[in-house]
Design a protein around this motif. Structure first.
Motif, PDB file in Angstrom:
ATOM      1  N   PRO A 131       0.747  -1.414  -0.105  1.00 34.74           N
ATOM      2  CA  PRO A 131       0.063   0.076  -0.113  1.00 34.74           C
ATOM      3  C   PRO A 131       0.677   0.814   0.077  1.00 34.74           C
ATOM      4  O   PRO A 131       1.944   1.204   0.815  1.00 34.74           O
ATOM      5  N   VAL A 132       0.825   1.965  -1.227  1.00 34.06           N
ATOM      6  CA  VAL A 132       1.274   3.097  -1.063  1.00 34.06           C
ATOM      7  C   VAL A 132       0.038   4.686  -0.066  1.00 34.06           C
ATOM      8  O   VAL A 132      -0.800   5.071  -0.657  1.00 34.06           O
ATOM      9  N   LEU A 133       0.455   5.271   1.065  1.00 34.23           N
ATOM     10  CA  LEU A 133      -0.690   5.916   1.407  1.00 34.23           C
ATOM     11  C   LEU A 133       0.105   7.495   1.574  1.00 34.23           C
ATOM     12  O   LEU A 133       1.339   7.800   1.318  1.00 34.23           O
ATOM     13  N   LEU A 134      -0.427   8.388   0.922  1.00 32.53           N
ATOM     14  CA  LEU A 134      -0.515   9.420   0.357  1.00 32.53           C
ATOM     15  C   LEU A 134      -1.475  10.806   1.619  1.00 32.53           C
ATOM     16  O   LEU A 134      -2.194  11.318   1.366  1.00 32.53           O
ATOM     17  N   PRO A 135      -0.802  10.658   2.540  1.00 34.13           N
ATOM     18  CA  PRO A 135      -1.563  11.750   3.447  1.00 34.13           C
ATOM     19  C   PRO A 135      -1.487  12.893   2.834  1.00 34.13           C
ATOM     20  O   PRO A 135      -2.578  13.969   3.426  1.00 34.13           O
ATOM     21  N   GLY A 136      -0.658  13.144   2.164  1.00 34.12           N
ATOM     22  CA  GLY A 136      -0.986  15.520   1.611  1.00 34.12           C
ATOM     23  C   GLY A 136      -1.697  15.349   0.840  1.00 34.12           C
ATOM     24  O   GLY A 136      -2.076  15.798   1.158  1.00 34.12           O
ATOM     25  N   SER A 137      -2.561  14.821   0.305  1.00 34.33           N
ATOM     26  CA  SER A 137      -3.401  14.729  -0.247  1.00 34.33           C
ATOM     27  C   SER A 137      -4.932  14.792   0.512  1.00 34.33           C
ATOM     28  O   SER A 137      -5.516  15.734   0.320  1.00 34.33           O
ATOM     29  N   VAL A 138      -4.802  14.216   1.482  1.00 38.45           N
ATOM     30  CA  VAL A 138      -6.104  14.335   1.820  1.00 38.45           C
ATOM     31  C   VAL A 138      -5.928  16.232   3.271  1.00 38.45           C
ATOM     32  O   VAL A 138      -6.768  15.952   3.348  1.00 38.45           O
ATOM     33  N   TYR A 139      -4.494  15.962   4.056  1.00 33.00           N
ATOM     34  CA  TYR A 139      -4.649  17.291   4.214  1.00 33.00           C
ATOM     35  C   TYR A 139      -4.703  18.134   2.859  1.00 33.00           C
ATOM     36  O   TYR A 139      -5.535  19.208   3.580  1.00 33.00           O
ATOM     37  N   ALA A 140      -4.148  18.005   1.937  1.00 31.99           N
ATOM     38  CA  ALA A 140      -4.364  19.526   1.317  1.00 31.99           C
ATOM     39  C   ALA A 140      -6.143  20.318   0.660  1.00 31.99           C
ATOM     40  O   ALA A 140      -5.881  21.011   0.068  1.00 31.99           O
ATOM     41  N   LEU A 141      -6.828  18.874   0.859  1.00 37.56           N
ATOM     42  CA  LEU A 141      -7.762  19.002   0.202  1.00 37.56           C
ATOM     43  C   LEU A 141      -8.810  19.272   1.423  1.00 37.56           C
ATOM     44  O   LEU A 141      -9.812  19.365   0.725  1.00 37.56           O
ATOM     45  N   GLY A 142      -7.766  19.422   2.785  1.00 33.16           N
ATOM     46  CA  GLY A 142      -9.197  19.551   3.592  1.00 33.16           C
ATOM     47  C   GLY A 142     -10.030  18.629   4.054  1.00 33.16           C
ATOM     48  O   GLY A 142     -10.827  18.874   4.725  1.00 33.16           O
ATOM     49  N   ALA A 143      -9.917  17.478   4.143  1.00 30.20           N
ATOM     50  CA  ALA A 143      -9.932  15.875   4.286  1.00 30.20           C
ATOM     51  C   ALA A 143      -9.904  15.490   5.280  1.00 30.20           C
ATOM     52  O   ALA A 143      -9.245  16.040   6.182  1.00 30.20           O
ATOM     53  N   LYS A 144     -10.889  14.636   5.656  1.00 28.07           N
ATOM     54  CA  LYS A 144     -10.558  14.778   7.524  1.00 28.07           C
ATOM     55  C   LYS A 144      -9.806  12.833   7.381  1.00 28.07           C
ATOM     56  O   LYS A 144      -9.287  12.258   8.446  1.00 28.07           O
ATOM     57  N   LYS A 145     -10.303  12.033   6.557  1.00 29.98           N
ATOM     58  CA  LYS A 145     -10.195  10.892   6.584  1.00 29.98           C
ATOM     59  C   LYS A 145      -9.074  10.381   5.896  1.00 29.98           C
ATOM     60  O   LYS A 145      -8.920  10.201   5.031  1.00 29.98           O
ATOM     61  N   TYR A 146      -7.693   9.767   6.896  1.00 28.88           N
ATOM     62  CA  TYR A 146      -6.517   9.812   6.493  1.00 28.88           C
ATOM     63  C   TYR A 146      -6.838   7.829   6.652  1.00 28.88           C
ATOM     64  O   TYR A 146      -7.674   7.264   6.519  1.00 28.88           O
ATOM     65  N   PRO A 147      -5.635   6.996   5.850  1.00 25.72           N
ATOM     66  CA  PRO A 147      -6.367   5.551   4.897  1.00 25.72           C
ATOM     67  C   PRO A 147      -5.672   5.232   6.673  1.00 25.72           C
ATOM     68  O   PRO A 147      -4.775   6.023   7.294  1.00 25.72           O
ATOM     69  N   ASN A 148      -6.089   4.276   6.588  1.00 29.81           N
ATOM     70  CA  ASN A 148      -5.920   3.637   7.920  1.00 29.81           C
ATOM     71  C   ASN A 148      -4.776   2.570   7.942  1.00 29.81           C
ATOM     72  O   ASN A 148      -4.540   1.379   8.128  1.00 29.81           O
ATOM     73  N   ALA A 149      -3.577   3.353   8.726  1.00 32.16           N
ATOM     74  CA  ALA A 149      -2.002   3.281   8.263  1.00 32.16           C
ATOM     75  C   ALA A 149      -1.891   1.699   9.918  1.00 32.16           C
ATOM     76  O   ALA A 149      -1.377   0.344   9.008  1.00 32.16           O
ATOM     77  N   ARG A 150      -2.492   1.223  10.683  1.00 29.58           N
ATOM     78  CA  ARG A 150      -2.142   0.847  11.676  1.00 29.58           C
ATOM     79  C   ARG A 150      -3.150  -0.429  11.072  1.00 29.58           C
ATOM     80  O   ARG A 150      -2.394  -1.266  11.781  1.00 29.58           O
ATOM     81  N   THR A 151      -4.351  -0.467  10.859  1.00 27.91           N
ATOM     82  CA  THR A 151      -4.913  -1.565  10.623  1.00 27.91           C
ATOM     83  C   THR A 151      -4.123  -2.634   8.903  1.00 27.91           C
ATOM     84  O   THR A 151      -3.786  -3.473   9.796  1.00 27.91           O
ATOM     85  N   MET A 152      -3.607  -2.025   8.478  1.00 27.63           N
ATOM     86  CA  MET A 152      -2.654  -2.257   7.120  1.00 27.63           C
ATOM     87  C   MET A 152      -1.608  -2.587   7.778  1.00 27.63           C
ATOM     88  O   MET A 152      -1.213  -4.004   7.196  1.00 27.63           O
ATOM     89  N   ILE A 153      -0.820  -2.602   8.482  1.00 21.98           N
ATOM     90  CA  ILE A 153       0.883  -2.673   8.952  1.00 21.98           C
ATOM     91  C   ILE A 153       0.052  -4.103  10.074  1.00 21.98           C
ATOM     92  O   ILE A 153       1.118  -4.571  10.209  1.00 21.98           O
ATOM     93  N   ASP A 154      -1.306  -3.632  11.045  1.00 23.52           N
ATOM     94  CA  ASP A 154      -0.885  -4.820  12.001  1.00 23.52           C
ATOM     95  C   ASP A 154      -1.744  -6.423  10.936  1.00 23.52           C
ATOM     96  O   ASP A 154      -1.396  -7.506  11.264  1.00 23.52           O
ATOM     97  N   ALA A 155      -2.420  -5.744   9.213  1.00 25.30           N
ATOM     98  CA  ALA A 155      -2.247  -6.836   8.708  1.00 25.30           C
ATOM     99  C   ALA A 155      -1.064  -7.636   7.854  1.00 25.30           C
ATOM    100  O   ALA A 155      -0.905  -8.814   6.911  1.00 25.30           O
TER     101      ALA A 155
END
Lengths: 416, 416
Positions: free
Chosen positions: B290-314
């Protein structure tokens, strides 16, 4: 004599030497293909490049700012950058899910920085602060308000205030000092906050005033820190000693701090994440300037940013600042704060520029000296690697500031 | 021969030349008072400073990294940095409250960048891209994946891919090219996306393959862009031409893209803001990164970041990247992405370092060449103005990267 020519945009913010509000916030006084002239460290002329070029003499140093935005240096109106150590362990704990309040309860937070700051000498504290002053300069801040508050004893508070003064004297960063003895209840007064408040009023304030080490007095008015009555008590005493007031209010809870700021005619009310409509109306009535600190909302992983749009609509002369501190806002970068304001708080790029320059200068009682490129002001200006001022808000996470001038001299040593 | 000595932390990430997952993500192989030796552009030894110093010859150039972190250059595994123009007007509109989708519908968004990119020559596009490559290098990125996708005609897509190749040849930034003809439906096919998909498959893919201009093929699988069937169709054809796969999936809506990435054995599935538990499980089964791209969540003023912890746990081998693009993520700065990952997604600083170096390198099929300071690898490394690697996540909005080395040579010209 120094001339800067061919700025794609000379962002002057020219106009009255006072805080701006409402539609004035978007009037940046931009001159395309603009230039400015510096004499004796002050701006002597601004205008179109050809006009400025015509005033140059053979010995005038000329800087070509082609393709660049030229603008006033940022004025950071709320920082706590003089401290020892860091809070990396707290930071990792927050990533694991602990809250700021939980960390504070088990001895982290402000208290751990207090312990570290008490433990170092003035010289060591100065070394650490100089490095951070370099970071601020590098990111375009030429004037910074700085607070004490990590000492919480008379001697340690004075030590911090002396370092703030020495940063102003020994580096290009101009500093404005605020006494924040009421930042937290120190451990030794944990069960007797009243005695600590008495110590602030009876011993610290007179001493800081006598040694002329601060212009402003601030209190962290918050549940678990200083309540409304204690805050009023400290700040009324501060006024009698001639301090002007800044206040930390309504950050974690709405405790009526904004209304108290209005009652006391504070220069600023800072944070305001939880302030309600009544609080905003009170600020408007008393012309208190709100200092918004989105860096701390971001870094704490919180979601609730202060309500900038309502404040602007209410006619408030908003300010944006870093809140540079080791716990809740470890950033030296005003461009990052501008990005947060535009992407998270729906301010326009122009409003954010006014809020980080002229409005911040006004809140520090320096609007006649800095905050715009008006003739007569100190030649504190930035050359930025972009053609349009909006790019300062658009690109994020890194700085477009390429060259920094303070009183007409280029800053070349950022290492402290 | 070049030696770097006395790093307060030499962050080696030494270990197997493959993606790391689970607890391995936090094993950074830190050597305190560490040093490294470079010969012929490659790392020949890492170890304690005294050990490395003992291997130096009289003519060895020695760099004292005292008080600094030394670490591998960042590998940015998802960018769109080759484009013309900017999206400042869209950006201001978003600050006024318009959504990314609204802006796209009225002709802004990707389409406006397509128009600008089509309008410029290869040379002009190169000039603009070089400036941004300089920004990336300055912030510590030494290798960047880069996608086409702002041309959407054969010739314009090839133009972008040639610029990506030239950036790699003419600047210190190493590039890895991805063909993203399926980035948006171009205006001229607005009512006939099937024909555009045919053009990609029948004309573009064979030509890009023949000219060896890209290693990867990508599709923007999203409502209003390319649906699951079209995506599968393009990517199966791409595989037959020898391309490896990366995919934009589940950014705005959960369309089952993660499951398709698993089905197709893509190297990466990128974005994943809306991916559910089933999608994460599918990625884990097929070892898609998975390639997680929090910059686009931030810059769009969105709130829902990808669920990194669940992915790492998986057990997923997560990657963090900038998504550098003019619309949803105008940033060149990997340190900013690390800050976002730790403050907003609860990754640990160590996990974020692995996700921006060795794991990103592995996803680009270059884990034997870059991504760690193992002997034999290219000497791409950074000297950072901090003592503890966690500071790279802690201080935010500006870069602590002070010196950048590519193949053992210091990068001195960031201007492009």
């Amino acid at each position: 004599m120094l001339a800067v020519l061919h700025a794609s945009q000379l962002v002057t913010l020219a106009g009255p030497a006072r805080a701006r509000s409402g539609p004035e916030l978007t009037e940046l006084g931009i001159i395309s293909d603009g230039g400015l002239l510096v004499e004796n460290g002050r701006i002597s002329r601004i205008g179109k490049s050809d006009e400025i070029a015509g005033l140059c003499r053979p010995q005038t140093e000329v800087i070509d700012a082609g393709g660049c935005v030229v603008m006033p240096g940022f004025v950071d109106a709320h920082t706590h950058f003089v401290f020892a150590g860091d809070r990396l362990d707290d930071f990792e704990a927050r990533a694991r899910g602990e809250s700021y309040e939980q960390i504070a309860r088990r001895g982290g937070g402000i208290r751990s920085t207090v312990a570290a700051t008490r433990a170092v000498s003035e010289e060591e504290l100065l070394v650490q602060a100089k490095k951070r002053a370099g970071w601020m300069l590098q990111n375009g801040t030429t004037t910074a308000e700085a607070k004490s508050g990590y000492g919480l004893t008379i001697e340690d508070e004075l030590k911090i205030l002396r370092v703030i003064r020495r940063i102003g004297a020994e580096t290009p960063l101009q500093t404005v000092a605020t006494f924040l003895g009421a930042h937290a209840i120190p451990d030794e007064f944990r069960h007797d906050s009243a005695s600590y408040v008495s110590q602030i009023i009876e011993q610290m304030l007179p001493r800081v005033a006598r040694e002329e080490l601060a212009e402003y007095c601030d209190v962290f008015c918050e549940h678990g820190y200083f309540d409304i009555d204690q805050t009023r008590h400290v700040l009324k005493a501060a006024k009698q000693h001639g301090f002007k007031l800044r206040m930390h209010v309504d950050q974690l809870t709405n405790g009526g701090g904004a209304r108290l700021a209005a009652e006391l005619n504070a220069a600023t009310a800072d944070h305001l994440e939880q302030t309600d409509a009544d609080g905003i109306a009170a600020l408007a009535t008393s012309q208190v300037q709100p200092v918004l600190l989105p860096g701390s909302v971001y870094a704490l992983g919180a979601k609730k940013y202060p309500n900038a749009r309502t404040m602007i609509d209410a006619g408030l002369a908003v300010i944006l600042a870093t809140d540079f501190n080791p716990g809740s806002s470890p950033t030296a970068a005003m461009p990052m704060i501008i990005s947060l304001a535009v992407t998270q708080m729906k301010m326009s790029p122009a409003e954010a520029i006014s809020a980080t320059t002229i409005n911040a200068a006004a809140s520090l009682n320096r609007a006649t000296e800095i905050g715009s490129l008006d003739p007569g002001k100190r030649a504190n200006f930035l050359i930025c690697d972009c053609r349009d001022y909006r790019e300062l808000a658009y690109w994020f996470g890194f700085s477009l500031v390429r060259e920094v001038f303070v009183a007409g001299k280029q800053v070349t040593n950022f290492a402290g």
